[in-house]
Scaffold this motif. Structure first.
Motif, PDB file in Angstrom:
ATOM      1  N   ARG A  41      64.193 -11.792   8.394  1.00  0.00           N
ATOM      2  CA  ARG A  41      63.494 -10.523   8.299  1.00  0.00           C
ATOM      3  C   ARG A  41      62.158 -10.681   7.572  1.00  0.00           C
ATOM      4  N   GLU A  65      69.742 -14.123   6.915  1.00  0.00           N
ATOM      5  CA  GLU A  65      69.294 -12.882   7.565  1.00  0.00           C
ATOM      6  C   GLU A  65      68.065 -12.311   6.860  1.00  0.00           C
ATOM      7  N   ASN A  66      68.105 -12.353   5.531  1.00  0.00           N
ATOM      8  CA  ASN A  66      66.944 -11.867   4.779  1.00  0.00           C
ATOM      9  C   ASN A  66      65.706 -12.687   5.079  1.00  0.00           C
ATOM     10  N   SER A 108      64.913 -11.500  -1.039  1.00  0.00           N
ATOM     11  CA  SER A 108      65.721 -10.361  -1.475  1.00  0.00           C
ATOM     12  C   SER A 108      66.030  -9.416  -0.327  1.00  0.00           C
ATOM     13  N   GLY A 109      65.334  -9.552   0.804  1.00  0.00           N
ATOM     14  CA  GLY A 109      65.653  -8.713   1.947  1.00  0.00           C
ATOM     15  C   GLY A 109      64.451  -8.001   2.515  1.00  0.00           C
ATOM     16  N   ASP A 110      63.580  -7.509   1.659  1.00  0.00           N
ATOM     17  CA  ASP A 110      62.423  -6.790   2.135  1.00  0.00           C
ATOM     18  C   ASP A 110      61.183  -7.244   1.397  1.00  0.00           C
ATOM     19  N   TRP A 165      73.856 -13.836   4.275  1.00  0.00           N
ATOM     20  CA  TRP A 165      72.981 -12.833   3.649  1.00  0.00           C
ATOM     21  C   TRP A 165      71.568 -13.403   3.482  1.00  0.00           C
ATOM     22  N   THR A 166      71.494 -14.622   2.971  1.00  0.00           N
ATOM     23  CA  THR A 166      70.198 -15.242   2.699  1.00  0.00           C
ATOM     24  C   THR A 166      69.446 -15.530   3.994  1.00  0.00           C
TER      25      THR A 166
END
Length: 819
Positions: A113, A109-110, A51-53, A106-107
């Motif tokens: 991270r 990069e997440n 989800s990103g974080d 998007w996926t």
RNA sequence: GCCGGGGUGGCGGAAUGGCAGACGCGUCCGACUCAAAAUCGGAUGGGGCGACUCGUGCGGGUUCGAAUCCCGCCCCCGGCACCA
């Protein structure tokens, strides 16, 4: 790093140093088999959606799972503990629609991270086995498995009414529709009904086997939830004739055949196919109006919590199969078209819903089960047991016996048959979305539905799709993807444009971790035979009726296909609870109560965050985040570090020898071992806090130095699963060889762990009056004498006769007085 | 409504038939310090000067002894909810 008297430990420097050293160690290679001569241990924690974080909830789930895996490794097991990303799904596509960023970018990069954030946890994940489900190397095998299911008739396509979320613009599986309001579990939009051609997996074929939880060490509540979800019920199915219509019959299903003589009307679902042909001409207008209303009601939000049992008379009459009596046929939307036969016999005297319906519409109520031993409740249905009355030759029987006899007799007479129904429906797997696995099917005008040959897999998701929320798959508008050649005849054909539910990805990922780069098969059978099943699976209860049911289904289907010989993928399951915000509410950005693990790591270090999350309470309980509570683990770890780093004081006069400290060391090993075995991380931390206190006291008293060092090494070993960086530092500071994580788990001597002297409680009539020290081995007689000699006991007995003396060796003596 | 889990100090919790409140947070007192932070020591369920006494949601029961087992009830959390 020199210790400064009284200071806190330099967590950032210590953690960075050890993480650097660990990174120099070679990784496993991703597909190795268990080393011979060592028990294998497959530890698995549910993989995250990127989800990103990384959320504090991820830490709460993963840190104890890591601690347990590290513990098993030190115990000598050959452990794998893989990690990956459940990378297909709606948020990526929604981000694409909203911000114009491609889901793939998007996926990825997440994921990049989150990998970094996961590393900051200090967990022992085996990254060489990483799996990312949105990569063709993974989803290719979703397609391959889909085709195997298709060949066996376990994947099929059917025109069916399905639940559709207008916000997500896609169909939902039944499990994804929640609550009495029937809203989308993701966005809480009320779902609507659509009639579409849809793909299903035939999970119902395994309903009975899925109800067998034998041999599963699973939390009781998960088993209960699955059992309720599958909803098996046994009953009898039989037919009613329609009066004046020798060609028409309809079947009903009942779990209460014993009430058959009380059937005073029948109710068909509004969608029942017979309704149109049996409705009397003068009733047609009402019936059609009701059908239209019912159809709308299932499309429009159903907000009314009070369910009115509405319905209309069709004007037709059914013939009771036993009495020959004509009874009216109604339609009503409390009868579901999708369950049983979509029609019921109504027994208002003994079913609350039928009772309510009969009352509302003035239909007759006939009692056929007499309440025994309980007063009949006026104005209510009697649903309990009793004697049968007004039931022909079954009159006088107990209803349970009557039910059995009726089932036999109806079967013998060819009227009905016993049948088992399930609440479980087949798993709807097609989604009208882009960001998922393309379903490997081609439609050819000449050959019909044709599976894509294995050699042509994967069917790649085109990267240049248009993301418009149209309610149809973006693939449908992608000519390059859609138009293809028929694999069978070579003629022009079209691809299936729906994609698979993302739960397909997670239904077999535990197999893929074993040989993640295998390009000839979904997994290597030799690796699977060696590593599976998963020894401990950990994750949240929210997956009880979806993921965990689907993955059990997949394993059973894969077994029948011949891919595995397992029947259960995860024999041992543990659930963690949920970490709530400081205000005891669910954490969310809108509530402003989100705790960010990165900030905590910056401030306290990963070890402190790990230990605090484990110390908060029982793992399965979860609970609110208390920002003050973290001070406990901060002080505890700082003390451990100072104990390891500070110079040892010179020996003192009359200082303690090592005896008592050694006893406490052995006791700590005993307790921490038992706690880690049973996932009781909070009490394991508590025992270690106690040990660190004992070590500090021994040191401050100038006690025996050898015993202290022995204790420090044990402390580092016991701490290693929980606070891996600091344990490594303490181990090194005390001169331990190699890495603490490569050491065997310490053992304890039960004799040494035992108390030298125990406090025996002396009671009179169960009330505490005195305490005495005694040898743990003191006999019953010795303890009895000890108690009776106590002045306090004598005072409490106050001259009354002693009736009995209960002695629990090593614990207490209870002097019982009086007659 | 049905099913499952739970209710223990100011707070998180420990104890699953045998000393209720381990371990920690907070609070109070003290030591160190010019001072503060950090650290260390002590106290900390309620009442009573005290011997004592009351106390694990409420009421009853079993037992020499119950937070723990049994019966009835109340409340909280989670799941399911027209499934015939």
């Amino acid at each position: 790093m020199a210790a400064v008297q009284g200071s806190r430990h330099p967590a950032a420097a210590i953690e960075a140093k050890w993480r650097r050293r660990w990174a120099e160690r070679p990784e496993g290679g991703g597909d190795r088999l268990p080393r011979p001569g060592r028990p294998k241990h497959y530890a698995l924690t549910m993989f995250p959606y990127p989800s990103g974080d990384l959320h504090i909830g991820h830490w709460y789930a993963m840190v104890p799972a890591d601690a347990h895996a590290r513990y098993r490794r030190m115990c000598g097991d050959d452990v794998i503990f893989p990690m990956g990303f459940d990378a297909f799904g709606l948020p990526a596509e929604n981000a694409a629609i909203r911000h114009g960023i491609h889901p793939l970018r998007w996926t990825r990069e997440n994921i990049a991270r989150m990998r970094g954030q996961l590393r900051s946890m200090g967990a022992s994940f085996d990254w060489s086995r990483e799996v990312v489900t949105c990569e063709p190397a993974y989803y290719r095998w979703n397609q391959w498995l889909f085709l195997r299911l298709f060949e066996r008739g376990l994947a099929y396509k059917r025109f069916a009414p399905v639940d559709f979320c207008p916000t997500c613009n896609t169909t939902l599986a039944r499990e994804q529709v929640v609550g009495p309001e029937r809203v989308c579990e993701r966005c809480e939009t009320p779902v609507t009904r659509r009639d579409l051609d849809q793909w299903f997996f035939r999970i119902t074929a395994y309903a009975d086997e899925l109800l067998d939880f034998g041999g599963l060490d699973w939390p009781e509540r998960v088993v209960t939830m699955q059992r309720n979800w599958i909803g098996r019920s046994e009953g009898v199915q039989f037919a009613f004739g329609v009066r004046g219509r020798p060609d028409a019959t309809f079947e009903v299903f009942t779990t209460r055949v014993d009430t058959i003589y009380g059937a005073t009307f029948c109710v068909l679902a509004p969608e029942h196919p017979l309704v149109a042909s049996i409705t009397a001409p003068e009733r047609r207008a009402d019936v059609e109006a009701y059908q239209a209303q019912a159809a709308r009601r299932s499309e429009i939000e159903r907000l009314s919590t009070e369910r009115e049992r509405t319905g209309v008379d069709t004007g037709a009459e059914a013939v009771h199969p036993l009495t020959g009596e004509p009874i009216p046929i109604w339609i009503g939307d409390y009868v579901l078209a999708s369950y049983g036969t979509g029609a019921i016999m109504a027994v208002p005297a003994h079913d609350e819903r039928d009772f309510d319906f009969a009352r509302r519409h003035g239909l007759p109520i006939r009692t056929v089960i007499a309440a025994e031993g309980e007063a009949a409740v006026p104005g209510a249905a009697h649903t309990g047991p009793g004697r049968m009355v007004a039931s022909g030759r079954y009159t006088g029987m107990r209803n349970e016996d009557g039910a059995r006899r009726l089932a036999e007799d109806l079967e013998a007479a060819g009227i009905g048959r016993r049948r088992t129904n399930y609440r479980l429906r087949d798993w709807l797997v097609s989604r009208q979305r882009y960001w998922g696995t393309p379903i490997p099917i081609v439609y050819c005008a000449r050959c019909g539905m044709v599976p894509v040959p294995d050699a042509d897999l994967p069917v790649l998701l085109p990267e240049d799709a248009q993301f418009l929320p149209t309610g149809e798959s973006p693939l449908r508008h992608h000519e390059g993807f859609r138009r293809t050649a028929c694999p069978r005849c070579g003629g022009p054909a079209e691809r299936e444009t729906d994609t698979m539910d993302t739960f397909v990805d997670s239904s077999w990922y535990q197999y893929r971790y074993l040989s993640p780069r295998d390009d000839r098969a979904p997994f290597d059978p030799a690796a699977a035979a060696a590593w599976l099943p998963v020894d401990v699976y950990t994750g949240g209860v929210e997956h009880a009726t979806m993921h965990l049911l689907y993955t059990r289904f997949f394993t059973k289907a894969m077994r029948d296909i011949g891919l595995t010989n397992l029947s259960e993928p995860m024999p041992r399951l543990r659930n963690q609870g949920v970490i709530l915000g400081e205000n005891s509410e669910k954490m969310s950005k809108s509530r402003g109560n989100v705790v960010n693990p990165d900030d905590l790591v910056d401030r306290y270090g990963a070890d402190v965050v790990r230990v605090y999350l484990m110390f908060i309470g029982p793992w399965e309980a979860g609970g609110p985040w208390n920002p003050q509570g973290i001070e406990g683990p901060v002080r505890f770890l700082a003390r451990c570090w100072r104990l390891a780093a500070d110079p040892y004081p010179p020996p003192a006069q009359g200082a303690p020898d090592g005896g008592e400290l050694r006893r406490r060391i052995h006791r700590a090993v005993r307790d921490v071992t038992a706690d880690l075995e049973r996932f009781a991380f909070n009490t394991a931390v508590a025992s270690l806090m106690t040990l660190s206190g004992d070590l500090a006291a021994h040191r401050d008293a100038g006690g025996d130095r050898a015993a202290f060092r022995e204790g420090m090494l044990v402390l580092a070993l016991l701490l290693a699963p929980l606070a891996p960086h600091l344990a490594e530092e303490c181990w090194a500071l005390q001169g331990g060889e190699g890495s603490v994580h490569d050491q065997p788990w310490p053992t304890f001597d039960p004799a040494l762990a035992a108390e030298e002297s125990v406090t025996v409680v002396l009671q009179v009539d169960g009330r505490l009056r005195d305490r005495r020290a005694a040898a743990p081995t003191a006999s019953e007689d010795e303890l009895r004498v000890l108690a009776l000699e106590s002045p306090k006991v004598q005072a409490a007995v106050a001259g009354r006769p002693v009736a009995r003396v209960v002695v629990v060796p090593g614990r207490l003596v209870n002097v019982v007085t009086g007659a």
